[in-house]
Enzyme design. Structure first.
Site, short mmCIF file in Angstrom:
data_model
loop_
_atom_site.label_atom_id
_atom_site.label_comp_id
_atom_site.label_asym_id
_atom_site.label_seq_id
_atom_site.Cartn_x
_atom_site.Cartn_y
_atom_site.Cartn_z
N SER A 142 -33.28 -9.75 74.95
CA SER A 142 -33.37 -10.34 73.41
C SER A 142 -32.62 -11.95 73.74
O SER A 142 -32.11 -12.16 74.54
CB SER A 142 -32.55 -9.66 72.86
OG SER A 142 -32.36 -10.50 71.37
N TYR A 155 -24.02 -6.52 70.11
CA TYR A 155 -25.19 -6.53 70.19
C TYR A 155 -26.34 -6.92 71.32
O TYR A 155 -26.48 -7.25 72.53
CB TYR A 155 -26.22 -6.65 69.25
CG TYR A 155 -27.60 -6.52 69.34
CD1 TYR A 155 -28.89 -5.54 70.08
CD2 TYR A 155 -28.77 -7.69 69.60
CE1 TYR A 155 -29.59 -5.42 70.36
CE2 TYR A 155 -29.90 -7.64 69.67
CZ TYR A 155 -30.62 -6.21 70.01
OH TYR A 155 -31.76 -6.69 70.36
#
Length: 262
Positions: A142, A155
């Site tokens: 990501s 995250y």
């Protein structure tokens, strides 16, 4: 049909980007092996892949955080399908919240799925790829693994881990003819944010930057025959990530300010 006869194994394949990767691979003639926890949705993905590829496709219920289940599925694939040519580690989830009040069971689960599960299944499949001296591994990380923003402490930590792991693995496996690609998506038009940010505020804030999973899936499938080190989407966020590395103090100011949409 550049992937004709190639076995492409995709985790997190029941929806979003994973499903689109399965479809694009099937269009190129791949034998798709779709894995996820939602077997009802997987069955639909399997049927669509068969329609697109005009050949067999497979689906297996799988929680990548469960090592025993991973072993069972890989054993079944070896017997029923054959050697895996391409592994796409797409399974993962995120929750955006303040770290000081973050539920630690969710922290543990996120690392089990996003990092440890990815590493475990990669080790098992990579060992066989080393034996035959070929293969491709594609890890979905990501942009959050390059630019951390408020409420993404956990995250981002998992995605930073995926990037570090992938970069080292790429060097280890290169002598064996195995390619490792990392994919760093920014916000996409998928159901990811149903869990990450149920309020919907983040999606509203980043709407101009939302990208298409179909477009990214095409780029990912293209690397299965033309390997790349990294894919970043959208380009504006990749540029921001490079600037963040070069100018960290300014990067912190922006990440905590105008880029903080949560």
């Amino acid at each position: 049909m550049k992937l004709k006869g190639k076995v492409v194994f995709v985790t997190g394949a029941s929806g979003g980007l994973g499903k689109k990767i399965c479809y694009e691979a099937a269009k190129q003639g791949a034998i798709v092996v779709a894995c996820a926890r939602r077997i009802d949705e997987l069955t639909k993905v399997k049927q669509t892949c068969m329609s697109l590829s005009k050949q067999q496709a497979f689906c297996y219920q799988l929680d990548v955080a469960n090592p025993e289940q991973v072993d069972q599925v890989l054993h079944a694939v070896a017997l029923e399908v054959g050697p895996i040519d391409v592994l796409v580690n797409n399974a993962g989830f995120g929750v955006f919240d303040e770290f000081v009040s973050f539920d630690f069971d969710t922290t543990r689960r996120m690392f089990e799925v996003n990092v440890l599960g990815l590493m475990y299944i990669t080790q098992k499949i990579a060992a066989e790829m080393v034996r035959v001296q070929k293969g491709s591994i594609i890890n979905i990380a990501s942009i959050a693994g390059k630019i951390a923003t408020p409420k993404t402490a956990v995250y981002s930590a998992t995605k930073f881990a995926v990037l570090g792991f992938s970069n080292a693995l790429r060097l280890e496996l290169k002598p064996f003819g195995i390619h490792v690609t990392t994919v760093n998506p920014g916000p996409m038009e998928t159901n990811f944010f149903n869990t990450a940010d149920p309020s919907g505020n983040y999606v509203k804030g980043v709407k101009p930057f939302l990208s298409s999973p179909e477009v990214l899936a095409k780029k990912i499938v293209r690397t299965m025959t033309r390997p790349k080190r990294e894919i970043n989407q959208p380009k504006v966020m990749n540029t921001a990530a490079k600037a963040y590395t070069l100018f960290p103090r300014i990067g912190d100011f922006l990440a905590g300010g105008i880029m903080n949409k949560k």
